[in-house]
Motif scaffolding. Structure first.
Motif, short mmCIF file in Angstrom:
data_model
loop_
_atom_site.label_atom_id
_atom_site.label_comp_id
_atom_site.label_asym_id
_atom_site.label_seq_id
_atom_site.Cartn_x
_atom_site.Cartn_y
_atom_site.Cartn_z
N MET A 1 1.23 -1.21 0.28
CA MET A 1 -0.05 0.13 -0.28
C MET A 1 1.24 1.79 0.10
SD MET A 1 -3.55 -0.56 2.58
CE MET A 1 -3.57 -1.50 2.68
N LYS A 2 0.79 1.88 -0.84
CA LYS A 2 0.77 3.44 0.01
C LYS A 2 0.42 4.49 0.62
CE LYS A 2 3.11 2.87 -5.17
NZ LYS A 2 3.21 3.58 -6.76
N PHE A 3 0.69 4.99 1.04
CA PHE A 3 0.21 6.16 1.59
C PHE A 3 0.89 7.23 1.02
CE2 PHE A 3 0.56 2.52 5.02
CZ PHE A 3 -0.56 1.98 5.21
N THR A 4 -0.30 7.91 0.80
CA THR A 4 0.17 9.58 1.10
C THR A 4 -1.98 10.41 1.11
OG1 THR A 4 -1.74 9.33 -0.84
CG2 THR A 4 0.48 9.46 -1.03
N LEU A 5 -1.39 12.47 2.10
CA LEU A 5 -2.53 12.20 2.67
C LEU A 5 -3.70 12.50 1.60
CD1 LEU A 5 -2.81 13.96 5.10
CD2 LEU A 5 -2.57 15.78 3.91
N SER A 6 -3.36 12.21 0.30
CA SER A 6 -4.53 12.60 -0.39
C SER A 6 -5.47 10.89 0.19
CB SER A 6 -4.36 12.68 -2.00
OG SER A 6 -3.14 13.83 -2.78
N THR A 7 -4.71 10.27 0.14
CA THR A 7 -6.15 8.98 -0.40
C THR A 7 -6.42 8.93 1.01
OG1 THR A 7 -3.66 7.35 0.45
CG2 THR A 7 -4.44 7.28 -2.15
N VAL A 8 -5.50 9.43 2.31
CA VAL A 8 -5.49 9.51 3.44
C VAL A 8 -7.35 10.32 3.58
CG1 VAL A 8 -5.08 10.19 5.70
CG2 VAL A 8 -3.96 8.17 5.06
N ALA A 9 -7.37 11.20 3.20
CA ALA A 9 -8.43 12.34 2.71
C ALA A 9 -9.19 11.53 2.15
CB ALA A 9 -7.63 13.73 2.72
N ARG A 10 -9.18 10.75 1.34
CA ARG A 10 -10.49 10.26 0.81
C ARG A 10 -11.02 9.04 1.27
NH1 ARG A 10 -7.02 11.49 -4.28
NH2 ARG A 10 -6.43 9.14 -3.99
N SER A 11 -10.22 7.94 2.64
CA SER A 11 -10.94 7.21 2.63
C SER A 11 -11.75 7.99 4.18
CB SER A 11 -9.48 6.70 3.53
OG SER A 11 -8.93 5.86 2.06
N LEU A 12 -11.06 8.51 4.86
CA LEU A 12 -11.65 9.47 6.21
C LEU A 12 -13.07 9.90 5.25
CD1 LEU A 12 -9.16 11.12 7.71
CD2 LEU A 12 -10.71 9.13 8.79
N ALA A 13 -12.43 10.90 4.56
CA ALA A 13 -14.29 11.16 3.82
C ALA A 13 -14.92 9.80 3.45
CB ALA A 13 -14.00 11.96 2.42
N ALA A 14 -14.84 9.17 2.38
CA ALA A 14 -15.31 7.68 2.76
C ALA A 14 -16.06 7.25 3.84
CB ALA A 14 -14.94 6.45 1.68
N HIS A 15 -15.22 6.83 4.95
CA HIS A 15 -15.85 6.50 6.17
C HIS A 15 -16.40 7.38 6.85
CE1 HIS A 15 -15.45 4.05 10.00
NE2 HIS A 15 -15.17 5.27 10.48
N LEU A 16 -16.93 9.03 7.04
CA LEU A 16 -16.92 9.43 8.07
C LEU A 16 -18.48 9.92 6.93
CD1 LEU A 16 -14.40 11.69 9.58
CD2 LEU A 16 -15.52 9.95 9.99
#
Length: 150
Positions: A1-16
């Motif tokens: 997996m690659k960790f970037t701020l963009s992918t974390v932000a998108r994943s959080l948005a989908a979760h929340l």
């Protein structure tokens, strides 16, 4: 997996998004033209610690900021409700980088209400491998022949 701020932000948005209907999620602070209520994610710090077998522990400090209309008479109560909801749903969240998926655990969660925003701070800690080939040490070709200066 690659960790970037963009992918974390998108994943959080989908979760929340299911817990915060009507809230717009931004990848980073968007000061102009934002409609409230909204949330955005900011990276506060990041560090690496060498682990065994060439692995690294990457700790990323994040600030999830929630904004509401500044002139609401119930703003304090609303921010507290949002913070309590985040406490319930932020222990882990599903993460995807587009190719791989998994779950990320959050650490050191805390929140603070300022005059105009709710700041929900937390860390994610992941074990990472540096991209190959990565070798910070360079080899040198030493000539071990002994000469007498002649």
């Amino acid at each position: 997996m690659k960790f970037t701020l963009s992918t974390v932000a998108r994943s959080l948005a989908a979760h929340l998004s299911g817990n915060f209907p009507g809230v717009t999620f931004f990848e980073d602070p968007n000061q102009q033209g934002s409609t409230v209520p909204c949330m955005f994610l900011q990276q506060r710090y990041s560090n690496l610690k060498l682990q065994t077998a060439g692995r690294w522990l990457r700790t990323i400090g994040l600030d999830l900021t929630y904004l509401e209309d500044y002139n609401r008479p119930d703003m304090q109560r609303l921010y507290q409700e949002v913070a309590e909801t985040l406490d319930l749903v932020m222990e882990t969240f599903p993460y995807t980088d587009g190719a791989d998926t998994g779950a990320l655990r959050t650490y050191e969660r805390e929140w603070r209400i300022d005059l105009d925003a709710l700041h929900y701070k937390f860390e994610i800690r992941v074990i990472v491998h540096l991209p190959e080939p990565y070798n910070p040490m360079r080899t040198m070709d030493y000539k071990e022949d002994v000469t007498d200066g002649g």
